[in-house]
Design a protein around this motif. Structure first.
Motif, PDB file in Angstrom:
ATOM      1  N   ALA A 179      -4.274   7.980  -5.035  1.00  0.00           N
ATOM      2  CA  ALA A 179      -3.641   7.078  -5.986  1.00  0.00           C
ATOM      3  C   ALA A 179      -3.468   5.693  -5.366  1.00  0.00           C
ATOM      4  CB  ALA A 179      -2.284   7.638  -6.411  1.00  0.00           C
ATOM      5  N   ARG A 180      -3.440   4.689  -6.217  1.00  0.00           N
ATOM      6  CA  ARG A 180      -3.176   3.314  -5.795  1.00  0.00           C
ATOM      7  C   ARG A 180      -1.664   3.079  -5.925  1.00  0.00           C
ATOM      8  NH1 ARG A 180      -6.415   0.311 -10.205  1.00  0.00           N
ATOM      9  NH2 ARG A 180      -5.357   1.971 -11.348  1.00  0.00           N
ATOM     10  N   ILE A 181      -1.016   2.780  -4.787  1.00  0.00           N
ATOM     11  CA  ILE A 181       0.439   2.653  -4.765  1.00  0.00           C
ATOM     12  C   ILE A 181       0.829   1.218  -4.404  1.00  0.00           C
ATOM     13  CG2 ILE A 181       2.587   3.540  -3.822  1.00  0.00           C
ATOM     14  CD1 ILE A 181       0.971   5.647  -5.235  1.00  0.00           C
ATOM     15  N   ALA A 182       1.553   0.578  -5.298  1.00  0.00           N
ATOM     16  CA  ALA A 182       2.186  -0.700  -4.973  1.00  0.00           C
ATOM     17  C   ALA A 182       3.572  -0.393  -4.413  1.00  0.00           C
ATOM     18  CB  ALA A 182       2.305  -1.576  -6.216  1.00  0.00           C
ATOM     19  N   VAL A 183       3.923  -1.002  -3.298  1.00  0.00           N
ATOM     20  CA  VAL A 183       5.226  -0.725  -2.685  1.00  0.00           C
ATOM     21  C   VAL A 183       6.002  -2.025  -2.523  1.00  0.00           C
ATOM     22  CG1 VAL A 183       4.361   1.323  -1.480  1.00  0.00           C
ATOM     23  CG2 VAL A 183       4.371  -0.875  -0.306  1.00  0.00           C
ATOM     24  N   THR A 184       7.298  -1.954  -2.794  1.00  0.00           N
ATOM     25  CA  THR A 184       8.170  -3.098  -2.603  1.00  0.00           C
ATOM     26  C   THR A 184       9.532  -2.627  -2.117  1.00  0.00           C
ATOM     27  OG1 THR A 184       9.276  -4.988  -3.670  1.00  0.00           O
ATOM     28  CG2 THR A 184       8.839  -3.060  -5.055  1.00  0.00           C
ATOM     29  N   VAL A 236      -0.389  -0.635  -1.002  1.00  0.00           N
ATOM     30  CA  VAL A 236      -0.504  -2.089  -0.932  1.00  0.00           C
ATOM     31  C   VAL A 236       0.856  -2.710  -1.262  1.00  0.00           C
ATOM     32  CG1 VAL A 236      -1.616  -4.145  -1.875  1.00  0.00           C
ATOM     33  CG2 VAL A 236      -2.924  -2.033  -1.626  1.00  0.00           C
ATOM     34  N   PRO A 237       1.409  -3.572  -0.405  1.00  0.00           N
ATOM     35  CA  PRO A 237       2.648  -4.264  -0.753  1.00  0.00           C
ATOM     36  C   PRO A 237       2.450  -5.145  -1.984  1.00  0.00           C
ATOM     37  CG  PRO A 237       2.167  -4.459   1.593  1.00  0.00           C
ATOM     38  CD  PRO A 237       0.934  -3.909   0.955  1.00  0.00           C
ATOM     39  N   SER A 238       3.246  -4.921  -2.999  1.00  0.00           N
ATOM     40  CA  SER A 238       3.114  -5.688  -4.235  1.00  0.00           C
ATOM     41  C   SER A 238       4.344  -5.450  -5.092  1.00  0.00           C
ATOM     42  CB  SER A 238       1.852  -5.272  -5.004  1.00  0.00           C
ATOM     43  OG  SER A 238       1.642  -6.101  -6.119  1.00  0.00           O
ATOM     44  N   SER A 239       4.678  -6.421  -5.935  1.00  0.00           N
ATOM     45  CA  SER A 239       5.829  -6.289  -6.818  1.00  0.00           C
ATOM     46  C   SER A 239       5.600  -7.084  -8.087  1.00  0.00           C
ATOM     47  CB  SER A 239       7.101  -6.783  -6.125  1.00  0.00           C
ATOM     48  OG  SER A 239       8.197  -6.802  -7.019  1.00  0.00           O
ATOM     49  N   PRO A 240       6.125  -6.610  -9.208  1.00  0.00           N
ATOM     50  CA  PRO A 240       6.145  -7.467 -10.396  1.00  0.00           C
ATOM     51  C   PRO A 240       7.048  -8.667 -10.155  1.00  0.00           C
ATOM     52  CG  PRO A 240       7.427  -5.473 -10.762  1.00  0.00           C
ATOM     53  CD  PRO A 240       6.756  -5.305  -9.441  1.00  0.00           C
TER      54      PRO A 240
END
Length: 324
Positions: free
Chosen positions: A117-122, A152-156
């Motif tokens: 899975a593709r995981i955005a983490v913040t 991948v570090p990312s946030s809305p």
């Protein structure tokens, strides 16, 4: 109750109004408990007690008697020691009702989760106050996640989210409990009094401005999910604290503006109404419990449960029964 060999520290209500439910599940009194979640009152107790929880998409569980039919800030939820029990509970309670306008569009997306899975983490959505020790625990959990997913570090874009939730919460609290302030003020806590009084001062323009910003944040969440399967964040901004401390008024020495700001890392998700599964992260002996939120687009509870099972079975993100 004890967490490993030390007393389980907590706030006066174990992190939220479902604190008793979390304790009952963690200690083995019951296998499953119900809770309600406005700003994090299912997720924070789950994090503090090392259990799993689900806050489903608003409308997944119909509320035909809700006075404000389109209100999606508060939802019913469940706490359990494992993901399978959460899925079973939701399957029994989910359903639509013609008297609940939110429930009519609540459908389940049961597409399989990708092998990786593709995981955005913040750690904080870019705006939430989060303690250093919580950030460290979250960083370690993300390192483990990388074994089963692409992280991948990312946030809305959550700019203005804290102020938006403060406004909407105050308005709803004042609407629901304003009469109590007039007739039973002496029985209310200072935090409740503060929130009712704050809501009474709001104008219609204040409320509409908050709804406008809320819409922009929702669309930013939607945009993030065009490039990620899940969004992962801490389930609490702090670790359980000593019971004699009533409220979190500062984090790492920095004073918080309001008594609810320590919940920002959870109430930002409440604001947009996305479903969120909370799972405990692995911990060693004499280490306090800590959990993380796994967020998915509305209607994707089945995918959350499927991914939660992967974390339980392959990474050990599961409840650890305390010795009693």
């Amino acid at each position: 109750m004890r967490a490993d060999t030390q007393p389980l520290r907590s706030g006066a209500d174990l992190g939220g109004s479902s604190g008793g439910s979390a304790v009952a599940v963690a200690s083995g009194m019951v296998p499953l408990a119900h809770g309600t979640d406005f700003g994090g009152s299912v997720r924070t107790p789950a994090s503090f007690c090392g259990v799993a929880s689900i806050r489903p998409t608003p409308g997944r569980i119909a509320l035909p008697r809700r006075p404000l039919g389109w209100d999606m800030l508060a939802t019913h939820g469940f706490l359990a020691r494992g993901v399978d029990d959460l899925e079973l509970a939701l399957s029994v309670c989910a359903g639509s009702d013609p008297h609940d306008p939110l429930s009519l569009g609540s459908t389940d997306d049961d597409r399989p989760v990708p092998d990786r899975a593709r995981i955005a983490v913040t750690p904080d959505f870019g705006v939430a106050p989060v303690a250093r020790e919580a950030r460290a625990r979250f960083a370690a959990a993300c390192e483990a996640l990388a074994r089963v997913a692409d992280v991948v570090p990312s946030s809305p874009d959550c700019g203005g989210a804290i102020e938006t939730f403060r406004t909407l919460r105050a308005a709803h609290i004042a609407n629901a409990y304003g009469e109590l302030l007039r007739t039973r003020r002496a029985e209310l806590t200072p935090t409740v009094i503060w929130n009712i009084e704050a809501g009474a001062k709001l104008s219609a323009q204040n409320y509409l401005d908050a709804e406008r910003r809320r819409t922009a944040i929702y669309r930013s969440f939607r945009q993030l999910f065009t490039r990620a399967d899940f969004l992962v964040a801490p389930a609490a901004s702090v670790l359980p604290w000593p019971n004699e401390i009533a409220d979190v008024t500062a984090i790492d020495g920095a004073a918080l503006e309001t008594p609810i700001d320590y919940l920002a890392v959870t109430f930002i998700v409440s604001l947009v109404g996305f479903p969120v599964l909370t799972v405990p992260v692995p911990r060693g002996e004499n280490v306090l419990p800590f959990g993380m939120q796994i967020v998915a687009p509305p209607g994707c509870e089945s995918r959350l449960f499927a991914f939660g099972r992967v974390l339980e079975n392959e990474l050990g993100f599961s409840h650890r029964r305390p010795p009693l």
